[in-house]
Design an enzyme around this catalytic site. Structure first.
Site, PDB file in Angstrom:
ATOM      1  N   HIS A 157       0.688  -1.239   0.217  1.00 40.15           N
ATOM      2  CA  HIS A 157       0.217   0.147   0.422  1.00 40.15           C
ATOM      3  C   HIS A 157       1.172   1.269   0.009  1.00 40.15           C
ATOM      4  O   HIS A 157       0.898   2.517   0.647  1.00 40.15           O
ATOM      5  CB  HIS A 157      -0.750   0.404   1.091  1.00 40.15           C
ATOM      6  CG  HIS A 157      -1.898  -1.679   1.173  1.00 40.15           C
ATOM      7  ND1 HIS A 157      -2.829  -1.700   0.657  1.00 40.15           N
ATOM      8  CD2 HIS A 157      -1.117  -2.037   1.933  1.00 40.15           C
ATOM      9  CE1 HIS A 157      -2.944  -2.468   1.655  1.00 40.15           C
ATOM     10  NE2 HIS A 157      -2.163  -2.914   2.230  1.00 40.15           N
ATOM     11  N   SER A 278      14.818  22.464 -14.830  1.00 42.31           N
ATOM     12  CA  SER A 278      13.851  23.030 -15.347  1.00 42.31           C
ATOM     13  C   SER A 278      14.778  24.894 -14.966  1.00 42.31           C
ATOM     14  O   SER A 278      15.460  25.124 -15.753  1.00 42.31           O
ATOM     15  CB  SER A 278      13.236  23.172 -13.400  1.00 42.31           C
ATOM     16  OG  SER A 278      13.057  24.852 -13.470  1.00 42.31           O
ATOM     17  N   LYS A 284      15.913  22.188  -9.936  1.00 40.02           N
ATOM     18  CA  LYS A 284      15.091  21.098 -10.722  1.00 40.02           C
ATOM     19  C   LYS A 284      16.642  19.742 -10.843  1.00 40.02           C
ATOM     20  O   LYS A 284      17.436  20.198 -11.731  1.00 40.02           O
ATOM     21  CB  LYS A 284      13.861  21.009 -11.015  1.00 40.02           C
ATOM     22  CG  LYS A 284      13.033  21.699 -10.393  1.00 40.02           C
ATOM     23  CD  LYS A 284      12.331  21.229  -9.293  1.00 40.02           C
ATOM     24  CE  LYS A 284      11.749  21.239 -10.429  1.00 40.02           C
ATOM     25  NZ  LYS A 284      10.349  19.845  -9.707  1.00 40.02           N
ATOM     26  N   GLU A 291       9.583   9.230 -16.479  1.00 41.36           N
ATOM     27  CA  GLU A 291       7.403   9.271 -16.863  1.00 41.36           C
ATOM     28  C   GLU A 291       7.762   9.209 -18.403  1.00 41.36           C
ATOM     29  O   GLU A 291       6.544   9.154 -18.668  1.00 41.36           O
ATOM     30  CB  GLU A 291       8.102  11.015 -16.254  1.00 41.36           C
ATOM     31  CG  GLU A 291       8.123  11.477 -15.004  1.00 41.36           C
ATOM     32  CD  GLU A 291       7.635  13.382 -15.204  1.00 41.36           C
ATOM     33  OE1 GLU A 291       7.432  13.635 -14.878  1.00 41.36           O
ATOM     34  OE2 GLU A 291       9.504  13.365 -14.972  1.00 41.36           O
TER      35      GLU A 291
END
Ligand code: ARG
Length: 458
Positions: A157, A278, A284, A291
């Site tokens: 979970h 970024s 970043k 992704e």
């Protein structure tokens, strides 16, 4: 002739639309090598069985080889008027060698021709996929070996469950990609039948030798039913199913990378080669490759559903609907290759933050089960009672805002008088993973056995 709605684009009226919807040359030119290889084998077989002359055969083969060169050098002019790769090649052959070109299509139809070309293409792609999966498994094995002792939290979970090792976690993916690879091998076995000679759907009156073409093209044997042969796209559906399942596996690890590279987790760092920055936030480092691997799964799954849906209502035998098979497979293949390659690179390059993993492994009372097991083993408590006692210990630790190992012995004994200081040996994360020696368990020695077994299997 030009329509008000779409006249700008279709100056020639309905016939132009027919050509646009009908033509497949835009994508099936990818099959040129298979088409030419198939035609050479077919012409050779026709001559060997006295169906065409040896002179015709030689002219045909010379012409086909020249066409292959023209295509590969970029000199070939593909024409949409000629619909598909089969007619483009045949038409050029007629220009090159004249009348003999017209004999190539004896005892053959585009229906068995396209089934052949596409099977050959899918077979080669499956072999490529098999090799790429082997490389990916190798990358996971290297990481597993390096981190057979690196403790991390195991989750259920996505809540901390019990400590495991990162090596064991990597080996879970080795199992998944190993199953994908075995599905690839099974699919190659099933696909390995030659469709050429089924003709349009019924077979042919010419004395052809389908075993000869099958052998020449590297197939195990010819297909057995001419109707099925030209109607069947199971090999494409199997490729897409395998690709979809494999993409799901890739996506699950991609998702873990996305979670693990957050500052909040900080379990792994991707190399600069597999991250992006970024344009506004200088701090970043984004896991874009992970992704995109996760996203590719969407389009690959989509291709499977698309072709399943195309096929589901088709009466036997060939229908033009089946022309829609190729783009789905080509797109899925291209993107699966990209996803596997990107994942292989990410896994090979990533660095593991051993300290963060270990710290997290001990948080959330992850060794509570070890305490319960100790109560069963050392004090003879029934597991249910041990579970209850441990629950009270966890509640106490929560109240004190400390780890299980930081609870003083007298407080533990207040919960159960049988508890001794030996309990502190089992509540460390290292002791926890080392104790899980059951076959397939996370104990480092067990994991090393599995790594060795997989190295042999590669
Ligand atoms: N371009 C067609 C396809 O991809 C080739 C087969 C066409 N056969 C036919 N009878 N129209 O399916």
């Amino acid at each position: 002739s030009s329509n008000q709605m779409w006249g700008g684009r279709f100056a020639a009226g309905p016939a132009a639309i027919m050509e646009e919807i009908n033509a497949s040359i835009g994508f099936d030119k990818k099959l040129y090598a298979q088409d030419i290889e198939g035609s050479i084998a077919h012409a050779t077989m026709l001559a060997a069985n006295g169906i065409i002359s040896e002179t015709d055969r030689d002219q045909i083969i010379t012409g086909l080889k020249q066409i292959r060169q023209e295509i590969e050098s970029g000199a070939f002019e593909f024409s949409r008027k000629l619909e598909d790769i089969h007619m483009n090649v045949e038409s050029r052959l007629a220009t090159l060698i004249g009348a003999a070109a017209g004999r190539l299509h004896t005892a053959r139809s585009r229906n068995d021709q396209v089934a052949l070309d596409f099977r050959l293409w899918v077979k080669a792609e499956l072999k490529k996929t098999e090799a790429m999966l082997t490389a990916l498994i190798g990358a996971f094995l290297d990481k597993a070996e390096k981190h057979a002792d690196t403790v991390m939290p195991g989750f259920t979970h996505l809540q901390t469950a019990q400590p495991v090792t990162f090596g064991h976690h990597c080996m879970a993916y080795v199992e998944m990609f190993g199953r994908d690879r075995s599905r690839v091998r099974d699919a190659i076995e099933r696909l390995d039948e030659s469709p050429i000679g089924a003709a349009a759907l019924a077979g042919t009156p010419y004395p052809i030798d389908r075993h000869m073409t099958a052998a020449a093209l590297g197939f195990r044997e010819p297909t057995r039913n001419s109707i099925d042969t030209v109607s069947d796209r199971d090999f494409a559906l199997e490729f897409l199913s395998i690709a979809a399942i494999c993409a799901v596996h890739l996506s699950r690890f991609a998702e873990e990378i996305v979670i693990w590279t957050t500052p909040q987790f900080g379990f792994v760092r991707l190399s600069d080669a597999f991250s992006t920055g970024s344009s506004i936030m200088p701090q970043k480092k984004n896991p874009d490759a992970a992704e995109l691997v996760r996203a590719k799964t969407g389009r690959i799954n989509g291709s499977l559903i698309a072709l399943l849906t195309v096929m589901k209502g088709l009466p036997l035998a060939y229908s033009k609907d089946m022309q829609e098979d190729k783009e789905q497979v080509f797109d899925a293949a291209e993107n699966l290759e990209l996803a596997i390659a990107a994942m292989t690179g990410m896994v090979a390059d990533m660095t593991v933050n051993v300290d963060n993993m270990k710290k997290a492994a001990g948080s959330g009372y992850s060794t509570a089960t070890d305490l319960a097991d100790w109560l069963v083993r050392e004090l003879g408590l029934p597991f249910r009672e041990a579970h209850h006692v441990t629950g009270r210990v966890v509640a106490l630790a929560e109240k004190n805002a400390c780890d299980l190992s930081a609870l003083p012995l007298d407080q533990l004994q207040a919960i159960h008088p049988g508890i001794t200081d030996k309990v502190y040996d089992v509540v460390t994360v290292e002791a926890s993973v080392a104790s899980r020696k059951s076959y397939g368990g996370t104990a480092p020695d067990r994991v090393r056995e599995q790594i060795a077994a997989w190295r042999n299997r590669l």
